[in-house]
Design an enzyme around this catalytic site. Structure first.
Site, PDB file in Angstrom:
ATOM      1  N   LYS A  80     -39.261 -38.535 -43.309  1.00  0.00           N
ATOM      2  CA  LYS A  80     -39.504 -38.170 -44.697  1.00  0.00           C
ATOM      3  C   LYS A  80     -38.666 -36.952 -45.058  1.00  0.00           C
ATOM      4  CE  LYS A  80     -43.577 -36.921 -47.497  1.00  0.00           C
ATOM      5  NZ  LYS A  80     -45.035 -36.682 -47.377  1.00  0.00           N
ATOM      6  N   SER A 155     -47.475 -39.619 -50.292  1.00  0.00           N
ATOM      7  CA  SER A 155     -46.129 -39.152 -50.525  1.00  0.00           C
ATOM      8  C   SER A 155     -45.105 -39.682 -49.526  1.00  0.00           C
ATOM      9  CB  SER A 155     -46.108 -37.622 -50.502  1.00  0.00           C
ATOM     10  OG  SER A 155     -46.531 -37.118 -49.255  1.00  0.00           O
ATOM     11  N   SER A 179     -51.150 -39.201 -47.540  1.00  0.00           N
ATOM     12  CA  SER A 179     -49.729 -39.521 -47.604  1.00  0.00           C
ATOM     13  C   SER A 179     -49.108 -40.251 -46.431  1.00  0.00           C
ATOM     14  CB  SER A 179     -48.939 -38.231 -47.844  1.00  0.00           C
ATOM     15  OG  SER A 179     -49.355 -37.604 -49.008  1.00  0.00           O
TER      16      SER A 179
END
Length: 468
Positions: A80, A155, A179
């Site tokens: 990420k 996320s 997330s």
């Protein structure tokens, strides 16, 4: 493009490389070709690591020399874009950090590299990692590979979309309230949010509120989660919350005695879609065939204190100073809607904040009491399957819910720090994945990994992939 390679999990790829059936160069090239073919539709990958092929050639040479190989030798992984990667841009989903390139790796990235993994790319996220969709002003919106009109969540939505679309076999995400687990449920992959502090957050932004942030692996198989977690866990001497050196096999793991499994849909999480509820019950009942005791349960603490409300009252006050500092002096076209919303929220009054701290303690006590008589808890990951981009409200079992209510079943584990696995175990009427959340006692990751392995064996939706 070698489809066998792109649909193999990380454990299988490592085996193929170790036995010289394929080379790391072949593996990296296959995934780069896949990214080129499907990422324009999905927009999960935001940056390619330029040295990936060079590192693959070095990994190939090590195999040929007969060097000692790590458990992930030559296997690509993604991370990420809030997780620092040395000499590869980490732009945090915002024009404010456009072009930012760290000089060092986050601890989690460094550990996967030490295990032989090769960083392939960075994946999309919402601005500042804050949001239940992966959309931002810098790199745009990520789509769900099962239906491009639907969200892959946030996320870590770019990470989940990349993995299910076979652009990456293994990845790193972060989890504040949903997330890692939510995006996994939206897209049908697996993910682990470990006990708070089990994997250091060093090199990951934002750090506040540190009491809730986690980093965890995301993959397509439970054995990959186990392999990655074994490499990632343990203190690094930098993250003060990461102090546990408890070995991986804490808990009962694959012990001989039957497990005591409880399953809970409601009350405690707000309204739950009937298809989601049925999936959780089906997963619980599936464990009975392995000789485990299964029963519907209630946890009074979840009914007394709504965890998502507790989380919201605590985290806003702790998060805002960092947002104010980061956005100071920036123009409106550099600050997205989510950051503006966060900055507009009123500070939590001191009395409410203290009450929320005490509520968090009550929730921990409630789970502690539950785990005195049970080994595992099965719950929804999300109250509903994936939905269309940009929705402000959701219709769930006849009730209208603010879209942020999607965090109602995941946020309790951030408030308490308990470990949880998200894995697919069903499909909605419109073809979207439905996940189940496997919750364990603190430090007992081996127990929930064992349960997830059993469910994987009998899963009615194993080895399904979207057609892109």
């Amino acid at each position: 493009m070698n489809t066998e390679l792109i649909y193999s999990d990380a454990t299988r790829l490592a085996e193929l490389i170790r036995t010289r059936e394929v080379s790391p160069v072949e593996v990296i090239k296959a995934h780069l070709d896949r990214i080129e073919a499907v990422n324009p539709k999905v927009n999960a990958i935001v940056t390619i690591a330029e040295d990936a092929l060079k590192l693959a050639r070095a990994a190939e040479a090590a195999v040929q020399r007969g060097d000692e190989l790590g458990p992930l030798h030559g296997v690509p992984f993604t991370a990420k874009d809030s997780i620092d990667t040395a000499h590869v841009p980490t732009q945090r989903g915002t024009p404010i950090f456009r072009g930012r390139t760290p000089g060092t790796d986050a601890t989690s990235v460094a550990r996967l590299k030490q295990a032989g993994g090769i960083l392939l790319a960075k994946t999309n996220l919402p601005e500042f990692s804050y949001g239940i969709e992966s959309d931002n002003l810098l790199s745009g919106r990520t789509n769900n590979p099962w239906n491009l009109e639907m969200t892959p969540g946030g996320s870590s939505g770019g990470e989940s979309a990349a993995i299910v679309a076979a652009m990456s076999p293994l990845g790193l995400g972060t989890d504040l309230a949903i997330s890692v687990r939510g995006p996994a449920a939206h897209t049908g992959i697996v993910s682990l949010k470990p006990t708070h502090g089990r994997i250091p957050m060093t090199g990951i932004w934002p750090r506040e509120p540190r009491r809730f942030w986690h980093v965890g692996p995301m993959a397509r198989s439970i054995r990959d989660l186990s392999l990655a977690f074994a490499e990632l866990a343990g203190p690094d001497g930098q993250d003060g919350y990461s102090s546990s050196a408890v070995p991986l096999d804490n808990g009962i793991g694959s012990g001989k005695r039957p497990l005591r499994v409880g399953w809970l849909v409601e009350p405690g999480f707000g309204p739950i879609d009937p298809e989601v509820a049925a999936t959780v019950q089906a997963a619980a009942e599936a464990l009975q065939q392995f000789g485990h005791t299964v029963a519907s349960v209630r946890i009074p603490a979840l009914e007394h204190d709504f965890a998502l409300d507790v989380f919201s009252r605590l985290h806003v006050l702790e998060m805002k100073p960092g947002f104010v500092e980061t956005t100071a002096g920036r123009s409106e076209n550099e600050i997205g809607a989510m950051a503006r919303l966060m900055l507009s929220l009123p500070d939590t009054p001191a009395a409410d904040y203290i009450d929320a701290v005490q509520a968090a303690e009550r929730l921990k006590d409630g789970y502690a009491q539950y785990f005195q008589s049970h080994d595992v808890l099965l719950t929804p990951v999300l109250p509903t399957p994936s939905f269309q981009h940009g929705q402000a409200e959701l219709q769930i079992n006849g009730q209208v819910v603010n879209v942020l209510g999607i965090m109602s079943a995941t946020s309790p584990l951030n408030v308490t720090g308990l470990p949880g696995i998200s894995m697919r175990f069903g499909t909605s009427h419109n073809g979207m994945p439905i996940g189940v959340q496997i919750v364990g006692n603190w430090q007992a990751e081996s127990t929930i990994l064992h349960v997830a392995t059993l469910l994987e064996q009998v899963s009615p939706v194993r080895n399904l992939y979207p057609r892109l």
